[in-house]
Design a protein around this motif. Structure first.
Motif, PDB file in Angstrom:
ATOM      1  N   ASN A  96       0.952  -1.292   0.029  1.00 43.89           N
ATOM      2  CA  ASN A  96      -0.212   0.003   0.065  1.00 43.89           C
ATOM      3  C   ASN A  96       0.759   1.358  -0.003  1.00 43.89           C
ATOM      4  O   ASN A  96       1.706   1.528   1.020  1.00 43.89           O
ATOM      5  CB  ASN A  96      -0.899  -0.090   1.324  1.00 43.89           C
ATOM      6  CG  ASN A  96      -1.955   1.205   1.245  1.00 43.89           C
ATOM      7  OD1 ASN A  96      -1.756   2.070   0.365  1.00 43.89           O
ATOM      8  ND2 ASN A  96      -2.870   1.043   2.024  1.00 43.89           N
ATOM      9  N   LEU A  97       0.507   2.140  -1.052  1.00 47.12           N
ATOM     10  CA  LEU A  97       1.718   3.077  -1.417  1.00 47.12           C
ATOM     11  C   LEU A  97       1.562   4.226   0.019  1.00 47.12           C
ATOM     12  O   LEU A  97       2.193   5.119   0.467  1.00 47.12           O
ATOM     13  CB  LEU A  97       1.434   3.764  -2.573  1.00 47.12           C
ATOM     14  CG  LEU A  97       1.806   3.083  -3.663  1.00 47.12           C
ATOM     15  CD1 LEU A  97       1.813   3.776  -4.940  1.00 47.12           C
ATOM     16  CD2 LEU A  97       3.322   2.584  -3.617  1.00 47.12           C
ATOM     17  N   ASN A  98       0.169   4.390   0.414  1.00 39.00           N
ATOM     18  CA  ASN A  98      -0.031   5.386   1.627  1.00 39.00           C
ATOM     19  C   ASN A  98       0.608   4.790   2.500  1.00 39.00           C
ATOM     20  O   ASN A  98       0.932   5.707   3.661  1.00 39.00           O
ATOM     21  CB  ASN A  98      -1.690   5.215   1.881  1.00 39.00           C
ATOM     22  CG  ASN A  98      -2.285   5.987   0.975  1.00 39.00           C
ATOM     23  OD1 ASN A  98      -1.943   6.780   0.213  1.00 39.00           O
ATOM     24  ND2 ASN A  98      -3.647   5.702   0.619  1.00 39.00           N
ATOM     25  N   LYS A  99       0.944   3.634   3.015  1.00 34.90           N
ATOM     26  CA  LYS A  99       1.793   3.090   4.084  1.00 34.90           C
ATOM     27  C   LYS A  99       3.454   3.696   3.871  1.00 34.90           C
ATOM     28  O   LYS A  99       3.717   4.077   4.822  1.00 34.90           O
ATOM     29  CB  LYS A  99       1.973   1.704   4.235  1.00 34.90           C
ATOM     30  CG  LYS A  99       2.654   1.160   5.394  1.00 34.90           C
ATOM     31  CD  LYS A  99       2.661  -0.403   5.321  1.00 34.90           C
ATOM     32  CE  LYS A  99       3.542  -0.756   4.380  1.00 34.90           C
ATOM     33  NZ  LYS A  99       3.991  -2.365   4.344  1.00 34.90           N
ATOM     34  N   GLN A 100       3.518   3.733   2.809  1.00 36.58           N
ATOM     35  CA  GLN A 100       4.846   4.035   2.625  1.00 36.58           C
ATOM     36  C   GLN A 100       5.251   5.735   2.629  1.00 36.58           C
ATOM     37  O   GLN A 100       6.106   6.206   3.264  1.00 36.58           O
ATOM     38  CB  GLN A 100       5.493   3.926   0.932  1.00 36.58           C
ATOM     39  CG  GLN A 100       5.335   2.521   0.832  1.00 36.58           C
ATOM     40  CD  GLN A 100       6.505   1.647   1.429  1.00 36.58           C
ATOM     41  OE1 GLN A 100       6.580   1.508   2.419  1.00 36.58           O
ATOM     42  NE2 GLN A 100       7.574   0.941   0.246  1.00 36.58           N
ATOM     43  N   ILE A 101       3.912   6.437   2.349  1.00 32.08           N
ATOM     44  CA  ILE A 101       3.905   7.771   2.666  1.00 32.08           C
ATOM     45  C   ILE A 101       3.858   8.218   4.130  1.00 32.08           C
ATOM     46  O   ILE A 101       4.608   8.942   4.454  1.00 32.08           O
ATOM     47  CB  ILE A 101       2.748   8.457   1.850  1.00 32.08           C
ATOM     48  CG1 ILE A 101       2.696   8.053   0.410  1.00 32.08           C
ATOM     49  CG2 ILE A 101       2.609  10.021   2.024  1.00 32.08           C
ATOM     50  CD1 ILE A 101       1.577   8.747  -0.396  1.00 32.08           C
ATOM     51  N   ALA A 102       2.975   7.388   4.667  1.00 32.47           N
ATOM     52  CA  ALA A 102       3.039   7.583   6.243  1.00 32.47           C
ATOM     53  C   ALA A 102       4.337   7.366   6.842  1.00 32.47           C
ATOM     54  O   ALA A 102       4.626   7.906   7.881  1.00 32.47           O
ATOM     55  CB  ALA A 102       2.097   6.439   6.699  1.00 32.47           C
ATOM     56  N   ALA A 144       2.247  13.449   0.508  1.00 34.10           N
ATOM     57  CA  ALA A 144       3.675  13.868   0.298  1.00 34.10           C
ATOM     58  C   ALA A 144       4.196  14.527  -0.612  1.00 34.10           C
ATOM     59  O   ALA A 144       5.128  14.719  -1.292  1.00 34.10           O
ATOM     60  CB  ALA A 144       4.476  12.770   0.819  1.00 34.10           C
ATOM     61  N   GLY A 145       3.038  15.073  -1.420  1.00 36.23           N
ATOM     62  CA  GLY A 145       2.999  15.895  -2.711  1.00 36.23           C
ATOM     63  C   GLY A 145       3.586  15.036  -3.885  1.00 36.23           C
ATOM     64  O   GLY A 145       3.415  13.748  -3.940  1.00 36.23           O
ATOM     65  N   GLN A 146       4.152  15.579  -4.987  1.00 36.98           N
ATOM     66  CA  GLN A 146       4.546  14.927  -6.205  1.00 36.98           C
ATOM     67  C   GLN A 146       6.286  15.279  -6.167  1.00 36.98           C
ATOM     68  O   GLN A 146       6.594  16.275  -6.075  1.00 36.98           O
ATOM     69  CB  GLN A 146       3.922  15.328  -7.423  1.00 36.98           C
ATOM     70  CG  GLN A 146       2.277  14.880  -7.183  1.00 36.98           C
ATOM     71  CD  GLN A 146       1.652  15.260  -8.412  1.00 36.98           C
ATOM     72  OE1 GLN A 146       2.185  15.392  -9.548  1.00 36.98           O
ATOM     73  NE2 GLN A 146       0.218  15.721  -8.265  1.00 36.98           N
ATOM     74  N   VAL A 147       6.905  14.167  -6.958  1.00 38.34           N
ATOM     75  CA  VAL A 147       8.197  14.326  -7.203  1.00 38.34           C
ATOM     76  C   VAL A 147       8.481  14.149  -8.702  1.00 38.34           C
ATOM     77  O   VAL A 147       8.018  13.123  -9.215  1.00 38.34           O
ATOM     78  CB  VAL A 147       8.965  13.561  -6.244  1.00 38.34           C
ATOM     79  CG1 VAL A 147      10.600  13.574  -6.554  1.00 38.34           C
ATOM     80  CG2 VAL A 147       8.999  13.607  -4.855  1.00 38.34           C
ATOM     81  N   VAL A 206       3.772  18.820   3.733  1.00 39.38           N
ATOM     82  CA  VAL A 206       3.974  18.128   2.718  1.00 39.38           C
ATOM     83  C   VAL A 206       5.254  18.157   2.195  1.00 39.38           C
ATOM     84  O   VAL A 206       5.927  17.084   1.537  1.00 39.38           O
ATOM     85  CB  VAL A 206       2.881  18.685   1.420  1.00 39.38           C
ATOM     86  CG1 VAL A 206       3.069  18.102   0.110  1.00 39.38           C
ATOM     87  CG2 VAL A 206       1.526  18.525   1.950  1.00 39.38           C
ATOM     88  N   TYR A 207       5.881  19.251   2.080  1.00 36.67           N
ATOM     89  CA  TYR A 207       7.457  19.454   1.528  1.00 36.67           C
ATOM     90  C   TYR A 207       8.309  18.600   2.379  1.00 36.67           C
ATOM     91  O   TYR A 207       9.379  17.853   1.991  1.00 36.67           O
ATOM     92  CB  TYR A 207       7.766  20.800   1.532  1.00 36.67           C
ATOM     93  CG  TYR A 207       9.126  21.075   1.178  1.00 36.67           C
ATOM     94  CD1 TYR A 207       9.672  20.996  -0.100  1.00 36.67           C
ATOM     95  CD2 TYR A 207      10.126  21.453   1.935  1.00 36.67           C
ATOM     96  CE1 TYR A 207      10.832  21.180  -0.518  1.00 36.67           C
ATOM     97  CE2 TYR A 207      11.332  21.422   1.707  1.00 36.67           C
ATOM     98  CZ  TYR A 207      11.800  21.357   0.432  1.00 36.67           C
ATOM     99  OH  TYR A 207      13.197  21.570  -0.056  1.00 36.67           O
ATOM    100  N   ALA A 208       8.279  18.557   3.883  1.00 32.21           N
ATOM    101  CA  ALA A 208       8.743  17.890   4.511  1.00 32.21           C
ATOM    102  C   ALA A 208       8.957  16.427   4.309  1.00 32.21           C
ATOM    103  O   ALA A 208       9.809  15.779   4.114  1.00 32.21           O
ATOM    104  CB  ALA A 208       8.480  18.138   6.003  1.00 32.21           C
TER     105      ALA A 208
END
Length: 336
Positions: free
Chosen positions: A73-79, A123-126, A96-98
């Motif tokens: 789950n990508l949301n887990k990675q973002i968390a 966490a925004g976009q890269v 978000v930037y942090a």
């Protein structure tokens, strides 16, 4: 320090009796251009193999984690990125930037390819510095749908409880005819295709994600080794059969500040550099079945000022700059 030079790179992949990149919307048949019948390999397929290699080659190494993993789950990675940034549940001025910055530090593929992390915890976009184009076969390919026979069957598969015993399956097998204990299947392949893959590395975007020389070397290693760890029945023989051909922008100005700026922005268009490499089918060959059915030339004398050309033969060999590797038996220099 983040990467200071713009790069372009290219390499050639030979696919023999394999499915280089199946299309799920077409029964997993190899992907082709319907107008020219040339095959192609999507950028996503190439990036997946690079991710897989990094995952097995750098386990547990800080900063070499993989954001896009199988069944994760990508949301887990973002968390995780937000937690490691110390902003989980906190009211930061710019959380978000942090989180975005921390994700770049934690995950190799975010730092390299970028990622959309605006879902869930956000966490925004890269936008990643490394972009890889679709691989395209030099000639038309012939997709085949091959019938196969499996000399066994999986009977009683509707027992979802998992409580059937060995004796019950044995009894069922004894009551079944031999013909019913065989099944048919299918494999989708092409007999042969030689694919050219091109890539681009932006020093300016590298400064945003922190992509550095260590990451660059890991990328080159992964490209040259990725198919060695991706063997499967459907892949047959997939190999990077050329050196990794690199174009490094170094600048021309005598002023160091200007030269650094030129190295980041580039000294020649990418297309002009790619055209220095010419790979052609031998005149006597009708249907290629090996990369040896092709000849290749590299016009070293026409490399633009401010650009260096390099060749990396295998994953752990050094890059040979501005000259062909001594052991090269396929690419030959054309200084005409």
């Amino acid at each position: 320090m983040a990467l200071q030079n713009r790069y372009e790179f290219m390499y050639y992949v030979a696919c023999t009796n394999a499915n280089p990149n199946g299309d799920p919307d077409m029964g997993n048949m190899p992907r082709i251009d319907p107008q020219t019948m040339q095959g192609f390999i999507t950028d996503v397929a190439t990036k997946r193999r690079i991710r897989n290699y990094i995952e097995i080659a750098y386990p547990g190494v800080p900063g070499m984690g993989i954001f896009v993993q199988k069944a994760v789950n990508l949301n887990k990675q973002i968390a995780l990125a937000k937690r490691e940034a110390g902003i989980e549940g906190a009211k930061e001025k710019n959380p978000v930037y942090a989180a975005r910055k921390k994700a770049c530090e934690l995950f190799y593929d975010v730092r390299t390819f970028g990622a959309v992390m605006s879902t869930g915890p956000n966490a925004g976009q890269v936008r990643g510095p490394v972009q890889i184009a679709f691989g395209k076969s030099l000639d038309s390919v012939l997709p085949l749908d091959v019938s196969i026979t499996r000399m066994a069957a999986a009977l009683g598969g509707n027992d979802k409880s998992g409580k059937k015993t060995y004796e019950e399956y044995e009894e069922e097998e004894q009551k079944t005819s031999e013909d019913e204990l065989r099944t048919m299947g299918r494999k989708q392949i092409i007999p042969f295709g030689l694919y050219e893959v091109r890539g681009f590395i932006s020093a300016n975007l590298a400064a945003e994600t922190g992509f550095d020389e260590t990451d660059l070397n890991a990328l080159f290693e992964a490209i040259l080794n990725m198919y060695e760890h991706d063997r499967s029945a459907s892949k047959g023989e997939m190999d990077v059969v050329s050196p990794l051909i690199l174009f490094k922008h170094v600048g021309t100005d005598t002023d160091e500040t200007q030269r650094v700026r030129q190295a980041k922005l580039g000294c020649a268009p990418a297309q002009r550099l790619f055209e220095l490499v010419q790979v052609r089918k031998k005149p006597e060959v009708t249907a290629p079945r090996s990369y040896l059915d092709y000849t290749a030339s590299v016009e070293l004398s026409k490399v633009p000022n401010g650009v260096e050309i390099g060749f990396k033969r295998d994953a752990f060999s050094p890059i040979v700059w501005n000259a062909l590797p001594e052991d090269e038996n396929w690419f030959t220099a054309n200084n005409g």
